[in-house]
Design a protein around this motif. Sequence first.
Motif, PDB file in Angstrom:
ATOM      1  N   GLU A  95       1.026  -1.103   0.118  1.00 16.95           N
ATOM      2  CA  GLU A  95       0.043  -0.025  -0.015  1.00 16.95           C
ATOM      3  C   GLU A  95       0.984   1.231   0.032  1.00 16.95           C
ATOM      4  OE1 GLU A  95      -2.842   0.080   3.062  1.00 16.95           O
ATOM      5  OE2 GLU A  95      -4.101  -1.455   1.854  1.00 16.95           O
ATOM      6  N   LEU A  96       1.946   1.127   0.885  1.00 17.27           N
ATOM      7  CA  LEU A  96       2.801   2.479   0.764  1.00 17.27           C
ATOM      8  C   LEU A  96       3.452   2.686  -0.387  1.00 17.27           C
ATOM      9  CD1 LEU A  96       4.288   1.883   4.555  1.00 17.27           C
ATOM     10  CD2 LEU A  96       2.652   3.711   3.701  1.00 17.27           C
ATOM     11  N   GLN A  97       3.854   1.619  -1.143  1.00 11.51           N
ATOM     12  CA  GLN A  97       4.173   1.738  -2.489  1.00 11.51           C
ATOM     13  C   GLN A  97       3.324   2.206  -3.612  1.00 11.51           C
ATOM     14  OE1 GLN A  97       7.853   1.218  -3.421  1.00 11.51           O
ATOM     15  NE2 GLN A  97       7.021   2.310  -4.893  1.00 11.51           N
ATOM     16  N   ILE A  98       2.118   1.755  -3.265  1.00  8.55           N
ATOM     17  CA  ILE A  98       1.094   2.338  -4.379  1.00  8.55           C
ATOM     18  C   ILE A  98       1.034   3.911  -4.224  1.00  8.55           C
ATOM     19  CG2 ILE A  98      -1.273   2.190  -4.929  1.00  8.55           C
ATOM     20  CD1 ILE A  98      -1.168  -0.720  -4.306  1.00  8.55           C
ATOM     21  N   VAL A  99       0.857   4.199  -2.788  1.00 11.27           N
ATOM     22  CA  VAL A  99       0.793   5.690  -2.385  1.00 11.27           C
ATOM     23  C   VAL A  99       1.794   6.368  -2.803  1.00 11.27           C
ATOM     24  CG1 VAL A  99       0.561   7.269  -0.388  1.00 11.27           C
ATOM     25  CG2 VAL A  99      -0.857   5.131  -0.498  1.00 11.27           C
ATOM     26  N   SER A 100       3.084   5.950  -2.630  1.00 12.23           N
ATOM     27  CA  SER A 100       4.353   6.488  -3.241  1.00 12.23           C
ATOM     28  C   SER A 100       4.368   7.021  -4.499  1.00 12.23           C
ATOM     29  CB  SER A 100       5.683   5.709  -2.749  1.00 12.23           C
ATOM     30  OG  SER A 100       5.648   5.680  -1.463  1.00 12.23           O
ATOM     31  N   ASN A 101       3.936   5.750  -5.458  1.00 11.28           N
ATOM     32  CA  ASN A 101       3.809   5.887  -6.703  1.00 11.28           C
ATOM     33  C   ASN A 101       2.766   7.061  -7.162  1.00 11.28           C
ATOM     34  OD1 ASN A 101       5.917   3.867  -7.081  1.00 11.28           O
ATOM     35  ND2 ASN A 101       4.206   2.161  -7.483  1.00 11.28           N
ATOM     36  N   PHE A 102       1.629   6.959  -6.523  1.00 14.27           N
ATOM     37  CA  PHE A 102       0.551   7.996  -6.856  1.00 14.27           C
ATOM     38  C   PHE A 102       1.087   9.473  -6.615  1.00 14.27           C
ATOM     39  CE2 PHE A 102      -2.989  10.604  -5.136  1.00 14.27           C
ATOM     40  CZ  PHE A 102      -3.776  10.602  -6.147  1.00 14.27           C
TER      41      PHE A 102
END
Length: 383
Positions: A207-214
Amino acid sequence: MEVQLTNRQQNILWATVRHYIATAEPVGSKALVEEYDLGVSSATIRNVMGVLEKSGLLYQPHASAGRVPSDSGYRIYVDQLITPSLRDATHSFLPRSRSVPQGSGTETLGREVEVALQKRLQWEDRSLETLLQGAAQILATLSGCISLITMPQTTTALLRHLQLVQVEAGRIMLIVVTDGYETHSKLMDLSPISEETQRDSEVIDRELQIVSNFLNTHLRGRSLLELANLNWSELDQEFQRYGEFLKNSVAELTHRTLAPTATQIMVRGVSEVLRQPEFSQLQQVQTIIHLLEEEQDQLWRLIFEEPEPEDAGKSRVTVRIGAENPLEPIRTCTLISSTYRRGSIAVGSVGVLGPTRLDYESAIAVVTSAADYLSEAFSYFNP
């Protein structure tokens, strides 16, 4: 300073301060009777002045002289006698008689500053440094004080990369890399967004990676100043539960990254103000000039104050009188300052330095007007 004065004591203290500001001569009861319509006898005025002296608000420089306001007297004058409206030109509690020496109405003077700045400075056609130099000269001319305007804080750093990383259970780190390859980080507690459930560590990492990418997709290339003022409610609904959490964390990190560092101070009006009788001693003049020329970092820290978090986005005028100034060379002076801003961020300061025998209403008005003008002008320059 909590001092409760009667209306009569307020009237007489106000008149004493105003008369001393205008004349630079110790004030006696006879002068107040002749110049101000106080509605009381000379004997009554003497008695009240004696009470004010015992309270530490006035003092006698010589046994046979009239009274002079003390630093505490000026403080009461600023805090209690020219509030709540610092721009009011008159005081309803004190009718005036004949020709009382007074500065021009502060509302008029404040407008005069704005008009002078608008008329003489066209920020669209000038460099930022030229704009500030011109503003400093106008401020010195209209205030009769030494004007001090700091160069703005650097706000050109752009976001190159942002990463959210889980470092331990319930703790994540926000890492920001700027276009200058400077790295800043903040450790944060994840519990506000995960307390509803104990999720697998690998799930949180994804989830943190997804948020970071976003966030990188949406924020890369923006200035840190923009991040501090970003409307986080525009985040996709999928990431709304991170919104307030990230808003507070990134805003705090951005403010810390933009923590003020001493910059050049534009100084104007020294020769004029040093002609005042308070600066007749050469040694005192030399120490002030040394501070202005050689120790600007100390002065900068005094006049540039970041507001408390709850006051972010607001400018306020700070008035330091006499011994309230921590720097020895100006402990017989008054320093009045405010900040100019880009959005909610204070990027520079505007101030005037003069004797404690200062026309406070006018000085506060010109500092406020100059700070407001520079805040407006600064919005036209790219961060």
